[in-house]
Design a protein around this motif. Structure first.
Motif, PDB file in Angstrom:
ATOM      1  N   LEU A 117     -51.172  -6.276  -1.159  1.00 52.96           N
ATOM      2  CA  LEU A 117     -51.462  -7.591  -1.394  1.00 52.96           C
ATOM      3  C   LEU A 117     -51.363  -8.045  -3.024  1.00 52.96           C
ATOM      4  CD1 LEU A 117     -54.735  -7.668   0.809  1.00 52.96           C
ATOM      5  CD2 LEU A 117     -52.573  -8.969   1.212  1.00 52.96           C
ATOM      6  N   ILE A 118     -51.596  -7.138  -3.898  1.00 54.84           N
ATOM      7  CA  ILE A 118     -51.381  -7.541  -5.279  1.00 54.84           C
ATOM      8  C   ILE A 118     -49.779  -7.675  -5.828  1.00 54.84           C
ATOM      9  CG2 ILE A 118     -51.344  -6.288  -7.696  1.00 54.84           C
ATOM     10  CD1 ILE A 118     -53.947  -4.989  -6.642  1.00 54.84           C
ATOM     11  N   GLY A 119     -48.850  -6.948  -5.015  1.00 58.50           N
ATOM     12  CA  GLY A 119     -47.583  -7.156  -4.998  1.00 58.50           C
ATOM     13  C   GLY A 119     -47.153  -8.396  -4.487  1.00 58.50           C
ATOM     14  N   LEU A 120     -47.585  -8.892  -3.138  1.00 60.31           N
ATOM     15  CA  LEU A 120     -47.427 -10.133  -2.733  1.00 60.31           C
ATOM     16  C   LEU A 120     -47.709 -11.351  -3.617  1.00 60.31           C
ATOM     17  CD1 LEU A 120     -46.156 -11.544  -0.283  1.00 60.31           C
ATOM     18  CD2 LEU A 120     -48.430 -11.577   0.522  1.00 60.31           C
ATOM     19  N   TRP A 121     -49.183 -11.092  -4.233  1.00 57.39           N
ATOM     20  CA  TRP A 121     -49.494 -12.273  -5.133  1.00 57.39           C
ATOM     21  C   TRP A 121     -48.588 -12.253  -6.134  1.00 57.39           C
ATOM     22  CZ3 TRP A 121     -51.081 -11.985 -10.102  1.00 57.39           C
ATOM     23  CH2 TRP A 121     -51.733 -12.846 -10.635  1.00 57.39           C
ATOM     24  N   LEU A 122     -48.181 -11.032  -6.942  1.00 60.04           N
ATOM     25  CA  LEU A 122     -47.495 -11.028  -8.033  1.00 60.04           C
ATOM     26  C   LEU A 122     -46.054 -11.865  -7.728  1.00 60.04           C
ATOM     27  CD1 LEU A 122     -47.268 -10.142 -11.050  1.00 60.04           C
ATOM     28  CD2 LEU A 122     -46.461  -7.989 -10.145  1.00 60.04           C
ATOM     29  N   VAL A 123     -45.518 -11.370  -6.844  1.00 54.34           N
ATOM     30  CA  VAL A 123     -44.065 -11.880  -6.419  1.00 54.34           C
ATOM     31  C   VAL A 123     -44.252 -13.325  -6.291  1.00 54.34           C
ATOM     32  CG1 VAL A 123     -42.493 -12.015  -4.451  1.00 54.34           C
ATOM     33  CG2 VAL A 123     -43.205  -9.866  -5.346  1.00 54.34           C
ATOM     34  N   ARG A 124     -45.089 -13.967  -5.433  1.00 54.83           N
ATOM     35  CA  ARG A 124     -45.337 -15.462  -5.676  1.00 54.83           C
ATOM     36  C   ARG A 124     -45.865 -16.033  -6.748  1.00 54.83           C
ATOM     37  NH1 ARG A 124     -49.329 -16.977  -0.813  1.00 54.83           N
ATOM     38  NH2 ARG A 124     -48.258 -18.962  -1.219  1.00 54.83           N
ATOM     39  N   TYR A 125     -46.396 -15.518  -7.675  1.00 52.98           N
ATOM     40  CA  TYR A 125     -46.829 -15.765  -8.874  1.00 52.98           C
ATOM     41  C   TYR A 125     -45.548 -16.243  -9.668  1.00 52.98           C
ATOM     42  CZ  TYR A 125     -48.880 -16.333 -13.612  1.00 52.98           C
ATOM     43  OH  TYR A 125     -49.308 -16.484 -14.841  1.00 52.98           O
ATOM     44  N   LEU A 126     -44.909 -14.869  -9.807  1.00 49.61           N
ATOM     45  CA  LEU A 126     -43.552 -15.163 -10.561  1.00 49.61           C
ATOM     46  C   LEU A 126     -42.654 -16.163  -9.940  1.00 49.61           C
ATOM     47  CD1 LEU A 126     -43.157 -11.114 -11.350  1.00 49.61           C
ATOM     48  CD2 LEU A 126     -43.855 -12.945 -12.857  1.00 49.61           C
ATOM     49  N   ALA A 127     -42.471 -16.104  -8.877  1.00 48.70           N
ATOM     50  CA  ALA A 127     -41.657 -17.022  -8.268  1.00 48.70           C
ATOM     51  C   ALA A 127     -41.980 -18.547  -8.520  1.00 48.70           C
ATOM     52  CB  ALA A 127     -41.494 -17.053  -6.769  1.00 48.70           C
ATOM     53  N   GLN A 128     -43.088 -19.005  -8.385  1.00 51.91           N
ATOM     54  CA  GLN A 128     -43.837 -20.160  -8.850  1.00 51.91           C
ATOM     55  C   GLN A 128     -43.600 -20.392 -10.352  1.00 51.91           C
ATOM     56  OE1 GLN A 128     -47.982 -20.488  -8.879  1.00 51.91           O
ATOM     57  NE2 GLN A 128     -47.942 -22.853  -8.847  1.00 51.91           N
ATOM     58  N   ARG A 129     -43.775 -19.409 -11.407  1.00 47.43           N
ATOM     59  CA  ARG A 129     -43.410 -19.550 -12.797  1.00 47.43           C
ATOM     60  C   ARG A 129     -41.917 -19.775 -13.075  1.00 47.43           C
ATOM     61  NH1 ARG A 129     -47.485 -18.456 -16.799  1.00 47.43           N
ATOM     62  NH2 ARG A 129     -45.571 -18.398 -17.925  1.00 47.43           N
ATOM     63  N   GLN A 130     -41.055 -19.168 -12.239  1.00 51.53           N
ATOM     64  CA  GLN A 130     -39.490 -19.550 -12.281  1.00 51.53           C
ATOM     65  C   GLN A 130     -39.301 -20.811 -11.837  1.00 51.53           C
ATOM     66  OE1 GLN A 130     -37.766 -16.309 -10.180  1.00 51.53           O
ATOM     67  NE2 GLN A 130     -37.423 -14.903 -11.906  1.00 51.53           N
ATOM     68  N   ARG A 131     -39.870 -21.392 -10.785  1.00 53.86           N
ATOM     69  CA  ARG A 131     -39.582 -22.780 -10.498  1.00 53.86           C
ATOM     70  C   ARG A 131     -40.095 -23.846 -11.281  1.00 53.86           C
ATOM     71  NH1 ARG A 131     -41.415 -20.973  -5.398  1.00 53.86           N
ATOM     72  NH2 ARG A 131     -43.409 -21.589  -5.821  1.00 53.86           N
ATOM     73  N   ILE A 166     -58.862   5.678   3.300  1.00 51.05           N
ATOM     74  CA  ILE A 166     -59.048   5.353   1.940  1.00 51.05           C
ATOM     75  C   ILE A 166     -57.527   5.156   1.257  1.00 51.05           C
ATOM     76  CG2 ILE A 166     -59.370   6.224  -0.611  1.00 51.05           C
ATOM     77  CD1 ILE A 166     -62.000   7.461   0.310  1.00 51.05           C
ATOM     78  N   VAL A 167     -56.658   5.974   1.512  1.00 49.70           N
ATOM     79  CA  VAL A 167     -55.261   5.772   1.442  1.00 49.70           C
ATOM     80  C   VAL A 167     -54.589   4.425   1.941  1.00 49.70           C
ATOM     81  CG1 VAL A 167     -53.058   6.726   1.689  1.00 49.70           C
ATOM     82  CG2 VAL A 167     -54.776   8.187   1.302  1.00 49.70           C
ATOM     83  N   ALA A 168     -55.106   4.196   3.289  1.00 49.19           N
ATOM     84  CA  ALA A 168     -54.660   3.036   3.765  1.00 49.19           C
ATOM     85  C   ALA A 168     -55.080   1.654   3.106  1.00 49.19           C
ATOM     86  CB  ALA A 168     -54.960   2.966   5.226  1.00 49.19           C
ATOM     87  N   GLY A 169     -56.644   1.877   2.846  1.00 53.12           N
ATOM     88  CA  GLY A 169     -56.887   0.546   2.045  1.00 53.12           C
ATOM     89  C   GLY A 169     -56.195   0.383   0.743  1.00 53.12           C
ATOM     90  N   LEU A 170     -56.176   1.524  -0.165  1.00 48.66           N
ATOM     91  CA  LEU A 170     -55.453   1.430  -1.152  1.00 48.66           C
ATOM     92  C   LEU A 170     -53.986   0.901  -0.943  1.00 48.66           C
ATOM     93  CD1 LEU A 170     -56.772   4.727  -3.032  1.00 48.66           C
ATOM     94  CD2 LEU A 170     -57.141   2.190  -3.666  1.00 48.66           C
ATOM     95  N   THR A 171     -53.304   1.441  -0.210  1.00 50.15           N
ATOM     96  CA  THR A 171     -52.014   0.708   0.273  1.00 50.15           C
ATOM     97  C   THR A 171     -51.763  -0.469   0.571  1.00 50.15           C
ATOM     98  OG1 THR A 171     -51.335   3.117   1.105  1.00 50.15           O
ATOM     99  CG2 THR A 171     -49.856   1.327   1.475  1.00 50.15           C
ATOM    100  N   LEU A 172     -52.977  -1.238   1.252  1.00 47.16           N
ATOM    101  CA  LEU A 172     -52.970  -2.429   1.761  1.00 47.16           C
ATOM    102  C   LEU A 172     -53.245  -3.309   0.303  1.00 47.16           C
ATOM    103  CD1 LEU A 172     -53.123  -4.829   3.831  1.00 47.16           C
ATOM    104  CD2 LEU A 172     -55.411  -4.241   3.867  1.00 47.16           C
ATOM    105  N   ALA A 173     -54.318  -2.544  -0.680  1.00 50.02           N
ATOM    106  CA  ALA A 173     -54.634  -3.427  -1.664  1.00 50.02           C
ATOM    107  C   ALA A 173     -53.149  -3.658  -2.678  1.00 50.02           C
ATOM    108  CB  ALA A 173     -55.704  -2.697  -2.384  1.00 50.02           C
ATOM    109  N   LEU A 174     -52.371  -2.636  -2.615  1.00 49.72           N
ATOM    110  CA  LEU A 174     -51.123  -2.519  -3.515  1.00 49.72           C
ATOM    111  C   LEU A 174     -50.253  -3.536  -2.911  1.00 49.72           C
ATOM    112  CD1 LEU A 174     -50.854   1.303  -4.699  1.00 49.72           C
ATOM    113  CD2 LEU A 174     -51.263  -0.846  -6.172  1.00 49.72           C
TER     114      LEU A 174
END
Length: 61
Positions: A13-27, A3-11
């Motif tokens: 992936l969410i962090g990766l998506w957020l970074v990519r989204y913010l980078a696109q908005r900055q561009r 469960i901990v590994a799954g939650l860590t993976l989910a966090l």
């Protein structure tokens, strides 16, 4: 433990998506600023008057 590994993976992936989204908005914001600067420069350097007339006969400069 899985469960901990799954939650860590989910966090991660969410962090990766957020970074990519913010980078696109900055561009996009940077591209918009550049386009606005181009249009502003064109308007400031233009000696002619540009006008748009709509079908309701309203004028836009």
């Amino acid at each position: 433990m899985s469960i901990v590994a799954g939650l860590t993976l989910a966090l991660a992936l969410i962090g990766l998506w957020l970074v990519r989204y913010l980078a696109q908005r900055q561009r996009l914001a940077a591209a918009l600023l550049a386009k606005e600067a181009d249009v502003r420069l064109l308007a400031e350097e233009c000696s002619d008057v540009a006008m748009r007339v709509s079908t309701s006969a309203s004028y836009t400069l």
